[in-house]
Design an enzyme around this catalytic site. Structure first.
Site, mmCIF file in Angstrom:
data_model
loop_
_atom_site.group_PDB
_atom_site.id
_atom_site.type_symbol
_atom_site.label_atom_id
_atom_site.label_comp_id
_atom_site.label_asym_id
_atom_site.label_seq_id
_atom_site.Cartn_x
_atom_site.Cartn_y
_atom_site.Cartn_z
ATOM 1 N N GLU A 178 -2.181 -8.876 3.650
ATOM 2 C CA GLU A 178 -2.431 -9.363 5.019
ATOM 3 C C GLU A 178 -3.887 -9.200 5.431
ATOM 4 O OE1 GLU A 178 -1.276 -6.484 4.222
ATOM 5 O OE2 GLU A 178 -1.590 -4.978 5.782
ATOM 6 N N HIS B 31 -3.767 -4.737 0.373
ATOM 7 C CA HIS B 31 -3.201 -5.301 1.606
ATOM 8 C C HIS B 31 -3.297 -6.826 1.572
ATOM 9 C CE1 HIS B 31 -2.623 -1.680 4.126
ATOM 10 N NE2 HIS B 31 -3.509 -1.170 3.280
ATOM 11 N N CYS C 161 0.832 -1.208 0.000
ATOM 12 C CA CYS C 161 0.000 0.000 0.000
ATOM 13 C C CYS C 161 0.867 1.259 0.000
ATOM 14 C CB CYS C 161 -0.974 -0.035 1.178
ATOM 15 S SG CYS C 161 -2.282 1.189 1.060
#
Lengths: 199, 266
Positions: free
Chosen positions: A180, A178, A77
């Site tokens: 994650e 993202h 990001c």
């Protein structure tokens, strides 16, 4: 396999930590020069504003640049945006200049920030995409996007404009989304990054 | 293409998920982490934890729950309830939440949104707005047309207990200007009724701002969710009881939406 997650301020680093751990790495959240030099790979996470992050990198900027020649780095990001020459976020700020181009605001025709799951369009092959198909969804949260002036785009997404979603240049890797926070498919991408770092 | 999000909401009291009607008559609905994992597997796009504990112990339990959730669930997590300072925001984000939802504290001191957005980024500051229709043609407020008559929309705080006299449309524009990255819009009239979202409310706020809107309150059927995301122009729909009591899975909703050409992640 030690991965240094660069801690340049505030926000949620727990998810990226757990995601890397899940992928089989030993992550460490740090801003310490030696620890970063000692790592096998680096992650530039995506929290906060551009200028705060660049300020947070003061003192280790040189190691990041040096490291990019010998070990893989993943920018997530804001981490992706930091690679670029400059950003328009809150005035004009210089970036790490590891990729040529500029970071600009999303167009006024769409809601800003882009927040949610968007699909990617694969433009070229990358080891980061092992097991990931064209059209797969990832979680995006951002108000700015990169406009590369060199051929580094691996995948794009569509949000008012075409946005680079995955970038690769030498040992530099980056995602505008993202991983994650992108469920199983995101963890898969982190695992691919760790596999690259293991070589 | 960006997809519309389906967000299960877990009202958490002292470590357990509860659900009531209009914030009253609370019933136990399960363990938060267990439910969070289940919704993730069903394809939930995000999760929201609303802390309705009133005690300091309850708040500590919440931080612990956020950590446990972030360790096991890899989709975005928003936490709301009782956040009153920048330090509270920092603690929750550090525990593993991606966003915080703020209502009462923001109405009492709007600067918390600005400070939070500057420090942690707009993307993690969600302005939670609880709004209720007031059927009067008040010239000092933004009056909207509804099937039930002309009304303006009043902001409530303290979990729906206290009216503020503030116009929700004006407030929504204000929080956007202060740097909120998203609005979690709950209709006090519709919440817990399962009679459908307040569509005029949702649509008006969505049209009057340029940040994503999460519609909340009133989801009872698949069609209600479809309406909120299409006619209501919401970017995401939030629901609680239809999930907790297993009336529909997230997958059921997404299949229904997909058949009707609403972009969703399946």
């Amino acid at each position: 396999m030690k991965v240094a997650i660069i801690d340049y301020g505030m926000g949620n680093l727990r998810s990226v930590y757990r995601g890397l751990e899940y992928g089989g790495a030993k992550p460490v959240i740090t801003i310490d020069r030696e620890e970063i030099e000692d790592s096998d790979a680096i992650v530039l996470p995506g929290v906060g504003a551009f200028c705060d992050a660049i300020n947070g990198l003061k003192g280790i900027e040189d190691i990041i640049k040096e490291s990019s020649k010998e070990k893989p780095i993943l920018g997530i990001c804001l981490g992706l945006q930091l690679y670029f020459s400059e950003s328009e976020e809150d005035g004009l700020h210089k970036g790490l200049d590891l990729m040529v181009g500029k970071v600009v605001k999303l167009p006024p025709t769409v809601k800003v920030p882009q927040m949610g799951w968007n699909s990617i369009k694969i433009k070229k092959e990358s080891r980061l995409l092992d097991g990931i198909r064209d059209g797969e969804f990832f979680y995006f949260v951002h108000s700015f996007y990169a406009k590369p002036k060199e051929d580094v785009t691996v995948a794009t997404t569509e949000y008012g404009v075409e946005i680079p979603a995955i970038l690769e240049k030498g040992k530099l890797y980056a995602t505008q989304f993202h991983p994650e926070k992108s469920g199983k498919i995101g963890l898969n991408l982190l695992k691919n990054f760790i596999a690259i770092a293991k070589e | 293409m960006i997809t519309k999000r389906i967000i299960p909401c877990l009202d958490v009291k002292d470590g357990r998920v509860v659900k009531g009607i209009n914030f009253k008559n609370l019933k136990d609905a399960g363990h938060p982490v267990k439910l969070a994992k289940m919704y993730d597997e069903q394809g939930a796009d995000e999760l929201v934890y609303l802390d309705i504990s009133a005690s300091p112990e309850g708040r500590k339990t919440m931080l612990d729950l956020v950590e446990k959730t972030a360790d096991q669930v890899f989709i975005p997590l928003t936490v709301g309830g009782g956040i009153s300072s920048v330090e509270d925001i920092r603690r929750i984000l550090k525990a593993g939440a991606d966003k915080v939802a703020i209502n009462t504290a923001a109405v009492k001191n709007p600067e918390i949104i600005k400070k939070g957005a500057t420090k942690f980024g707009s993307q993690c500051i969600v302005s939670a707005i609880d709004a209720k229709r007031v059927y009067e043609n008040n010239k000092t407020k933004n009056v909207i047309e509804t099937l039930e008559g002309k009304c303006w929309l009043e902001v409530y705080i303290y979990g729906g207990r206290k009216p503020t006299g503030i116009d929700a449309i004006t407030w929504a524009k204000k929080v956007e200007e202060l740097g909120a990255g998203e609005i979690l819009l709950t209709s006090m009239d519709a919440d817990g009724t399962k009679m459908g979202f307040d569509i005029p409310l949702t649509r008006t706020i969505s049209e009057e701002t340029n940040i994503p809107i999460i519609a909340s309150g009133g989801a009872g059927t698949l069609e209600h969710i479809y309406e909120a995301l299409t006619i209501g122009k919401a970017d995401a729909a939030l629901a609680a009881s239809i999930f907790h009591y297993k009336e529909y899975t997230v997958g059921d909703i997404k299949n229904y939406l997909k058949e009707r050409n609403v972009p969703v992640r399946i």
